[in-house]
Design an enzyme around this catalytic site. Structure first.
Site, PDB file in Angstrom:
ATOM      1  N   THR A  93       0.881  -1.177   0.000  1.00 22.54           N
ATOM      2  CA  THR A  93       0.000   0.000   0.000  1.00 22.54           C
ATOM      3  C   THR A  93       0.918   1.226   0.000  1.00 22.54           C
ATOM      4  O   THR A  93       1.031   1.916   1.016  1.00 22.54           O
ATOM      5  CB  THR A  93      -0.913   0.006   1.241  1.00 22.54           C
ATOM      6  OG1 THR A  93      -0.105  -0.234   2.413  1.00 22.54           O
ATOM      7  CG2 THR A  93      -1.978  -1.061   1.157  1.00 22.54           C
ATOM      8  N   PHE A 251      13.425   3.063  21.004  1.00 21.40           N
ATOM      9  CA  PHE A 251      13.235   4.177  20.059  1.00 21.40           C
ATOM     10  C   PHE A 251      13.737   5.503  20.617  1.00 21.40           C
ATOM     11  O   PHE A 251      13.174   6.554  20.352  1.00 21.40           O
ATOM     12  CB  PHE A 251      11.757   4.290  19.626  1.00 21.40           C
ATOM     13  CG  PHE A 251      11.469   3.471  18.395  1.00 21.40           C
ATOM     14  CD1 PHE A 251      11.629   2.111  18.416  1.00 21.40           C
ATOM     15  CD2 PHE A 251      11.059   4.068  17.206  1.00 21.40           C
ATOM     16  CE1 PHE A 251      11.392   1.336  17.293  1.00 21.40           C
ATOM     17  CE2 PHE A 251      10.823   3.311  16.070  1.00 21.40           C
ATOM     18  CZ  PHE A 251      10.987   1.945  16.120  1.00 21.40           C
ATOM     19  N   CYS A 262       7.821   1.673   5.966  1.00 27.35           N
ATOM     20  CA  CYS A 262       6.552   1.965   6.659  1.00 27.35           C
ATOM     21  C   CYS A 262       6.416   3.391   7.185  1.00 27.35           C
ATOM     22  O   CYS A 262       5.440   4.072   6.854  1.00 27.35           O
ATOM     23  CB  CYS A 262       6.361   0.970   7.807  1.00 27.35           C
ATOM     24  SG  CYS A 262       6.044  -0.698   7.204  1.00 27.35           S
TER      25      CYS A 262
HETATM   26  P1  NAD Z   1       6.513  -6.254   0.167  1.00 28.39           P
HETATM   27  O1  NAD Z   1       6.716  -5.277  -0.914  1.00 28.39           O
HETATM   28  O2  NAD Z   1       7.682  -6.843   0.884  1.00 28.39           O
HETATM   29  O3  NAD Z   1       5.641  -7.488  -0.378  1.00 28.39           O
HETATM   30  C1  NAD Z   1       4.478  -7.352  -1.115  1.00 28.39           C
HETATM   31  C2  NAD Z   1       4.340  -8.559  -2.018  1.00 28.39           C
HETATM   32  O4  NAD Z   1       3.067  -8.469  -2.660  1.00 28.39           O
HETATM   33  C3  NAD Z   1       5.389  -8.632  -3.115  1.00 28.39           C
HETATM   34  O5  NAD Z   1       5.974  -9.923  -3.130  1.00 28.39           O
HETATM   35  C4  NAD Z   1       4.591  -8.375  -4.389  1.00 28.39           C
HETATM   36  O6  NAD Z   1       5.106  -9.053  -5.520  1.00 28.39           O
HETATM   37  C5  NAD Z   1       3.226  -8.915  -3.989  1.00 28.39           C
HETATM   38  N1  NAD Z   1       2.130  -8.417  -4.798  1.00 28.39           N
HETATM   39  C6  NAD Z   1       1.981  -7.205  -5.374  1.00 28.39           C
HETATM   40  N2  NAD Z   1       0.813  -7.157  -6.049  1.00 28.39           N
HETATM   41  C7  NAD Z   1       0.219  -8.354  -5.879  1.00 28.39           C
HETATM   42  C8  NAD Z   1      -1.010  -8.916  -6.358  1.00 28.39           C
HETATM   43  N3  NAD Z   1      -1.839  -8.209  -7.105  1.00 28.39           N
HETATM   44  N4  NAD Z   1      -1.287 -10.206  -6.014  1.00 28.39           N
HETATM   45  C9  NAD Z   1      -0.436 -10.926  -5.253  1.00 28.39           C
HETATM   46  N5  NAD Z   1       0.728 -10.441  -4.791  1.00 28.39           N
HETATM   47  C10 NAD Z   1       1.047  -9.175  -5.096  1.00 28.39           C
HETATM   48  O7  NAD Z   1       5.527  -5.543   1.206  1.00 28.39           O
HETATM   49  P2  NAD Z   1       5.487  -5.735   2.778  1.00 28.39           P
HETATM   50  O8  NAD Z   1       6.654  -5.014   3.389  1.00 28.39           O
HETATM   51  O9  NAD Z   1       5.264  -7.158   3.100  1.00 28.39           O
HETATM   52  O10 NAD Z   1       4.192  -4.876   3.139  1.00 28.39           O
HETATM   53  C11 NAD Z   1       2.874  -5.319   2.813  1.00 28.39           C
HETATM   54  C12 NAD Z   1       1.894  -4.485   3.623  1.00 28.39           C
HETATM   55  O11 NAD Z   1       2.118  -4.712   5.025  1.00 28.39           O
HETATM   56  C13 NAD Z   1       2.006  -2.986   3.424  1.00 28.39           C
HETATM   57  O12 NAD Z   1       0.731  -2.401   3.518  1.00 28.39           O
HETATM   58  C14 NAD Z   1       2.859  -2.549   4.588  1.00 28.39           C
HETATM   59  O13 NAD Z   1       2.638  -1.208   4.948  1.00 28.39           O
HETATM   60  C15 NAD Z   1       2.377  -3.477   5.678  1.00 28.39           C
HETATM   61  N6  NAD Z   1       3.359  -3.719   6.748  1.00 28.39           N
HETATM   62  C16 NAD Z   1       4.667  -3.870   6.467  1.00 28.39           C
HETATM   63  C17 NAD Z   1       5.570  -4.126   7.496  1.00 28.39           C
HETATM   64  C18 NAD Z   1       7.048  -4.278   7.215  1.00 28.39           C
HETATM   65  O14 NAD Z   1       7.831  -4.219   8.180  1.00 28.39           O
HETATM   66  N7  NAD Z   1       7.468  -4.479   5.996  1.00 28.39           N
HETATM   67  C19 NAD Z   1       5.113  -4.247   8.817  1.00 28.39           C
HETATM   68  C20 NAD Z   1       3.750  -4.113   9.063  1.00 28.39           C
HETATM   69  C21 NAD Z   1       2.883  -3.845   8.021  1.00 28.39           C
END
Ligand code: NAD
Length: 438
Positions: A93, A251, A262
């Site tokens: 997102t 922190f 994030c």
């Molecule tokens: P990321 O970019 O590491 O992973 C996202 C994955 O989704 C990728 O592998 C991508 O190829 C896949 N993807 C994209 N479009 C897709 C689709 N249409 N169908 C299926 N797969 C698809 O992202 P992330 O860091 O895991 O973050 C995901 C969400 O979680 C975000 O909203 C983020 O804000 C939230 N979040 C992230 C963290 C963190 O530390 N990274 C922690 C808490 C929440």
């Protein structure tokens, strides 16, 4: 315990961790991604993100037949005859136009699975999404027989598996109590306090928590600036603050500014959320502005140290960067403050060579463009007029500072994380400059 059929959409830091951990708790999990190569590698047990314990859990899940990987959300929902009971959305997102959260991927996944979901399924939003997204998801699904639940994720990169399995709390919100309870029950084994609430509150918890963390960091960076100006020591100041249980030690370390995948997007999204509700959230605006200023402040520290004057030129000045990822323990470069500082230095004309323990030389990433990445910290130091510690990798503490002193042109180290032992660097002949320290 009930074994649930679970689909996880998105196999990044959050999705892969969620899938592998839920499989380890005994559930049947199918994970989907749009990246065909990634799906292929994951199916063979190859995990390409740096997360302790994740590759092992993925291998175990595959071997036990509880974890499968497929291409596309639709395939995940169609994977078993009965279909999934719970579908976790773990897709990106990112920050969209004007700082709002871009929900286009979430919406495209909903569109893809809408007509495939079995009656009684629960769609769980684990991606970080603005207040109102659960309601919007219900509108897009147009399925009275499918429930929507918000279940924000709080794991930290670098300790994702540990955090998932040892959460401080579980937050679940939705308009259908039984669906929310079914989702909460998936985590029952973990024994964490659970907040069962409505969807808007659950959605807001995530932003409110991340913005608070960003605010804490901006606050400590501002206090560190005051320490620089007043001759106080930030380490002692934060130690004295942190023993107060209402504040805590976490922190409270100053740095080159906060970043990562994030905090920047979530603070911006929160501002936009407040704006849309006709509320000027000045505290968050100030949190972001303080962070932007912190990066500039680090560059000014370098400029002063290297040229001896404010406003001195960094044109063609060689600088060695130690650390490029957004924090230690991860290979994630997204919105890394180290790279933000690097970009500012490059704009000022500096020539940058960087080393990071998590990166291979030749690694391709658009944000790495201003930096020549090398495989060795001593190579990064060659002919440098200053070294800058930008990421708090513990191994930088035990570098051979005498050898580094022999490699650089000027023995100056700007330690934006207050990571090093100044006495060690100074014994090797370095001028050590920290943040909020003298
Ligand atoms: P990321 O970019 O590491 O992973 C996202 C994955 O989704 C990728 O592998 C991508 O190829 C896949 N993807 C994209 N479009 C897709 C689709 N249409 N169908 C299926 N797969 C698809 O992202 P992330 O860091 O895991 O973050 C995901 C969400 O979680 C975000 O909203 C983020 O804000 C939230 N979040 C992230 C963290 C963190 O530390 N990274 C922690 C808490 C929440």
């Amino acid at each position: 315990m009930f074994v649930r059929r679970i689909a996880v959409i998105g196999t990044g830091y959050v999705g892969l961790t969620t899938g592998a951990c839920l499989a380890s708790l005994g559930h049947d999990v199918v994970c989907a991604d749009v990246d065909a190569d990634k799906v292929k590698r994951l199916s063979q047990g190859e995990v390409d993100i740096l997360e302790p314990g994740l590759a092992e859990l993925v291998a175990e899940g595959i071997a036990a037949g509880r974890l499968t990987f497929v291409l596309g959300a639709g395939a995940a929902v169609k994977h078993t005859e009965l279909g999934p009971e719970v579908v976790f959305l773990c897709v990106p997102t990112p920050m969209g136009v004007g700082g709002v959260a871009d929900l286009s991927i979430v919406e495209s996944v909903i569109e893809e699975v809408r007509d495939l979901l079995p009656t009684g399924a629960v769609v769980v939003n684990k991606s970080t999404v603005p207040v109102g997204t659960a309601e919007r998801t219900e509108e897009l699904l147009v399925r009275d027989d499918v429930a929507v639940v918000s279940n924000p994720e709080f794991l930290r990169e670098g300790s994702a598996v540990y955090d998932f399995l040892n959460p401080d709390r579980i937050v679940v919100g939705g308009s259908k109590q039984d669906a929310a309870e079914r989702v909460a029950a998936l985590y029952a084994k973990l024994g964490a306090p659970t907040v069962l609430t409505d969807a808007p509150s659950a959605e807001l918890v995530k932003y409110a928590a991340n913005c608070f963390l960003a605010m804490k960091l901006s606050y400590v960076n501002a206090v560190a600036e005051l320490c620089d100006r007043l001759g106080a020591d930030i380490t002692d100041v934060t130690e004295g603050m942190g023993y107060d249980k209402r504040i805590g030690q976490a922190f409270l370390n100053p740095g080159p500014g906060w970043g990562g995948s994030c905090l920047p997007k979530d603070t911006s999204a929160m501002l936009q959320l407040a704006d849309a509700a006709d509320f000027e959230f000045r505290l968050i605006r100030a949190t972001i502005d303080t962070n932007t200023r912190q990066r500039l402040r680090m560059v000014e520290k370098v400029r002063l140290a290297v040229t001896g004057k404010r406003g001195g030129s960094l044109s063609h000045v060689k600088i060695g960067l130690l650390g490029l990822t957004f924090k230690a323990g991860t290979d994630d470069l997204r919105d890394s403050p180290a790279l933000a500082v690097a970009a500012l230095l490059r704009q000022a004309g500096a020539e940058l060579t960087g080393y990071d323990p998590a990166l291979r030389p030749g690694v391709q990433h658009s944000e790495l463009a201003p930096v020549r990445v090398v495989a060795d910290p001593y190579e990064a130091a060659e002919e440098a007029e200053a070294l800058i510690v930008l990421t708090e990798w513990p191994e930088f503490r035990s570098l051979d500072w005498n050898r580094l002193a022999g490699a650089v042109r000027k023995p100056i180290v700007i330690d934006t994380r207050n990571l090093l032992d100044p006495a060690v660097a100074r014994r090797a002949g370095f001028e050590w400059i920290g943040v909020g320290k003298h």
